[in-house]
Design an enzyme around this catalytic site. Structure first.
Site, PDB file in Angstrom:
ATOM      1  N   THR A 143      61.288 -36.334  11.271  1.00 31.04           N
ATOM      2  CA  THR A 143      61.567 -35.563  10.069  1.00 31.04           C
ATOM      3  C   THR A 143      61.700 -36.464   8.857  1.00 31.04           C
ATOM      4  O   THR A 143      62.044 -37.645   8.996  1.00 31.04           O
ATOM      5  CB  THR A 143      62.880 -34.762  10.254  1.00 31.04           C
ATOM      6  OG1 THR A 143      63.279 -34.183   9.023  1.00 31.04           O
ATOM      7  CG2 THR A 143      64.012 -35.671  10.726  1.00 31.04           C
ATOM      8  N   ASP A 144      61.465 -35.907   7.674  1.00 32.30           N
ATOM      9  CA  ASP A 144      61.680 -36.686   6.457  1.00 32.30           C
ATOM     10  C   ASP A 144      63.166 -36.877   6.155  1.00 32.30           C
ATOM     11  O   ASP A 144      63.538 -37.694   5.308  1.00 32.30           O
ATOM     12  CB  ASP A 144      60.969 -36.035   5.261  1.00 32.30           C
ATOM     13  CG  ASP A 144      61.429 -34.618   4.962  1.00 32.30           C
ATOM     14  OD1 ASP A 144      62.283 -34.083   5.708  1.00 32.30           O
ATOM     15  OD2 ASP A 144      60.922 -34.022   3.991  1.00 32.30           O
ATOM     16  N   GLU A 145      64.034 -36.155   6.863  1.00 27.50           N
ATOM     17  CA  GLU A 145      65.469 -36.258   6.602  1.00 27.50           C
ATOM     18  C   GLU A 145      66.042 -37.614   6.993  1.00 27.50           C
ATOM     19  O   GLU A 145      67.142 -37.973   6.548  1.00 27.50           O
ATOM     20  CB  GLU A 145      66.225 -35.136   7.312  1.00 27.50           C
ATOM     21  CG  GLU A 145      65.855 -33.757   6.797  1.00 27.50           C
ATOM     22  CD  GLU A 145      66.810 -32.668   7.247  1.00 27.50           C
ATOM     23  OE1 GLU A 145      68.021 -32.945   7.332  1.00 27.50           O
ATOM     24  OE2 GLU A 145      66.336 -31.554   7.503  1.00 27.50           O
ATOM     25  N   TYR A 155      72.505 -34.718  12.210  1.00 23.33           N
ATOM     26  CA  TYR A 155      71.147 -34.426  12.675  1.00 23.33           C
ATOM     27  C   TYR A 155      70.182 -35.538  12.285  1.00 23.33           C
ATOM     28  O   TYR A 155      69.455 -36.074  13.127  1.00 23.33           O
ATOM     29  CB  TYR A 155      70.660 -33.098  12.106  1.00 23.33           C
ATOM     30  CG  TYR A 155      69.158 -32.937  12.162  1.00 23.33           C
ATOM     31  CD1 TYR A 155      68.498 -32.866  13.385  1.00 23.33           C
ATOM     32  CD2 TYR A 155      68.390 -32.892  10.997  1.00 23.33           C
ATOM     33  CE1 TYR A 155      67.110 -32.742  13.457  1.00 23.33           C
ATOM     34  CE2 TYR A 155      67.008 -32.765  11.060  1.00 23.33           C
ATOM     35  CZ  TYR A 155      66.382 -32.693  12.284  1.00 23.33           C
ATOM     36  OH  TYR A 155      65.010 -32.582  12.342  1.00 23.33           O
ATOM     37  N   LYS A 211      67.994 -38.244  14.675  1.00 24.71           N
ATOM     38  CA  LYS A 211      66.534 -38.392  14.647  1.00 24.71           C
ATOM     39  C   LYS A 211      66.136 -39.807  14.257  1.00 24.71           C
ATOM     40  O   LYS A 211      65.153 -40.362  14.778  1.00 24.71           O
ATOM     41  CB  LYS A 211      65.930 -37.376  13.675  1.00 24.71           C
ATOM     42  CG  LYS A 211      66.054 -35.930  14.123  1.00 24.71           C
ATOM     43  CD  LYS A 211      65.275 -35.643  15.406  1.00 24.71           C
ATOM     44  CE  LYS A 211      63.781 -35.645  15.171  1.00 24.71           C
ATOM     45  NZ  LYS A 211      63.032 -35.277  16.409  1.00 24.71           N
TER      46      LYS A 211
END
Length: 364
Positions: free
Chosen positions: A134-136, A159, A163
């Site tokens: 994810t870009d998060e 979260y 990741k």
């Protein structure tokens, strides 16, 4: 015919990938899923009679189960979608994210490494393990700039941290053991089969039912949005043309504030199910879907803006998103209107539309 193991293939993006891959390739797909609240065989009912599809009920963190599956199916590719994904839930229960996203990925990597090391040289060379990230993991942006593959990791939610940790393990297994891995970082996905706790399906479901449409804070947090079908096409492209050890960012070049997204849902619903014909709205004396919008206290640690630069995958692999946000949103709203029974069935006993992510927040 390639054999592809798709972990987390009963979830939102995973199930869409299964549908796309069966349509666009001659691959045999083995879905491995733990079937948590957001993963359901309801998402795969359209393919259950396809002879190229098989399902295994297992947890990727169970190395023995993963080793057994690998020895049974002899995959050429593994695509790991399996993850806990909802930021709000990670605030309430970080341990589940550590267990699924970090230890789960570690267990899968260990089983994969042992399997891969025993393959004949040509199969070892062509084998691929793709981690869906994810870009998060990159944290938050200001008003300008974009994340790219060289951006530093700065996760802000449990979260995102889970990741990011999984990504580091995947990279380490490539650098240390030579495992031919790939990592893709996608921006916010939307589309069919998304569990109705996320912004777009929750807004659709609530609006249809005449319930409030909650928007965090001032509603001006920005995300880039990519239609899930475009993302699945990107994954297929990465598997076909990506270079082992590389990372690729996938996005839709469609930045929108959360308020713009919810207003877009309201506009699409007005076209497909006009407010004056929705008995749920009339019962609560609302004249339009926008009347349902309600600003609520912000999420703790809410990243202000994500935006991604997709130049590498566009330039090196020839992929680009095809579905505009407006078109994709209309398609998504239409799908949820036509699949209300799916929405009710997948939420039953798991989620009632309640607000998550505040119980553990401590005022600063």
């Amino acid at each position: 015919m390639r054999t592809v193991i798709v972990t987390g293939g009963a979830g939102f993006i995973g199930s869409n990938f299964v549908h796309s891959a069966l349509k666009q390739t001659n691959w045999r797909l083995i879905v491995i899923d733990k079937l948590t609240y957001a993963g359901s065989l309801l998402n795969l009912h359209d393919v259950e009679h396809d002879p190229r599809y098989s399902f295994v009920h297992a947890d990727i963190g169970d190395q023995a189960a993963m080793a057994e599956a690998l020895e049974r199916w002899h995959p050429d590719i593994i695509v790991n979608f399996a993850a806990e994904t909802h930021v709000d839930r990670s605030i309430d229960g970080p341990h589940n994210f550590l267990a699924a996203n970090v230890m789960g990925t570690f267990g899968l990597l260990e089983a994969t490494r042992h399997y891969w090391s025993k393959l004949e040289p040509m199969r070892r060379k062509s084998f691929r393990y793709l981690q869906i990230s994810t870009d998060e993991v990159y944290g938050s942006l200001g008003d300008a700039g974009f994340f790219n593959e060289d951006s530093r990791y700065a996760p802000n939610s449990p979260y995102a941290a889970s990741k990011a940790s999984a990504d580091h393990f995947v990279r380490a297994y490539h650098e240390t053991f030579g495992l031919p891995t790939l990592i893709s970082h996608c921006s916010n996905n939307y589309g069919f089969y998304q569990f109705p706790e996320k912004l777009i399906p929750l807004a659709i479901s609530n609006a249809i039912a005449g319930k409030p449409l909650p928007i965090y804070g001032d509603g001006l947090n920005v995300r880039d949005w990519v239609f899930v079908g475009d993302h699945c096409d990107a994954i297929l492209t990465i598997l076909e043309r990506g270079r082992a050890g590389d990372q690729y960012i996938v996005g839709g070049r469609s930045e929108r504030t959360n308020l713009e997204v919810v207003n877009g849902v309201c506009a699409a619903l007005e076209e497909l199910l006009p407010a004056d014909s929705n008995v749920a709205l009339a019962a609560n004396r609302y004249e339009s879907y926008r009347d349902l919008i309600k600003m609520v206290p912000d999420r703790p640690g809410h990243d202000r803006r994500y935006a991604v630069d997709c130049s590498r995958i566009e330039r090196d692999l020839g992929w680009t998103s095809r579905i505009s946000f407006e078109m994709g949103l209309g398609m998504t709203v239409s799908w949820y209107l036509l699949n209300r029974r799916w929405c009710q069935a997948i939420q039953q006993g798991h989620y009632n539309g309640e607000r998550l992510g505040l119980q553990s927040a401590v005022p600063r």
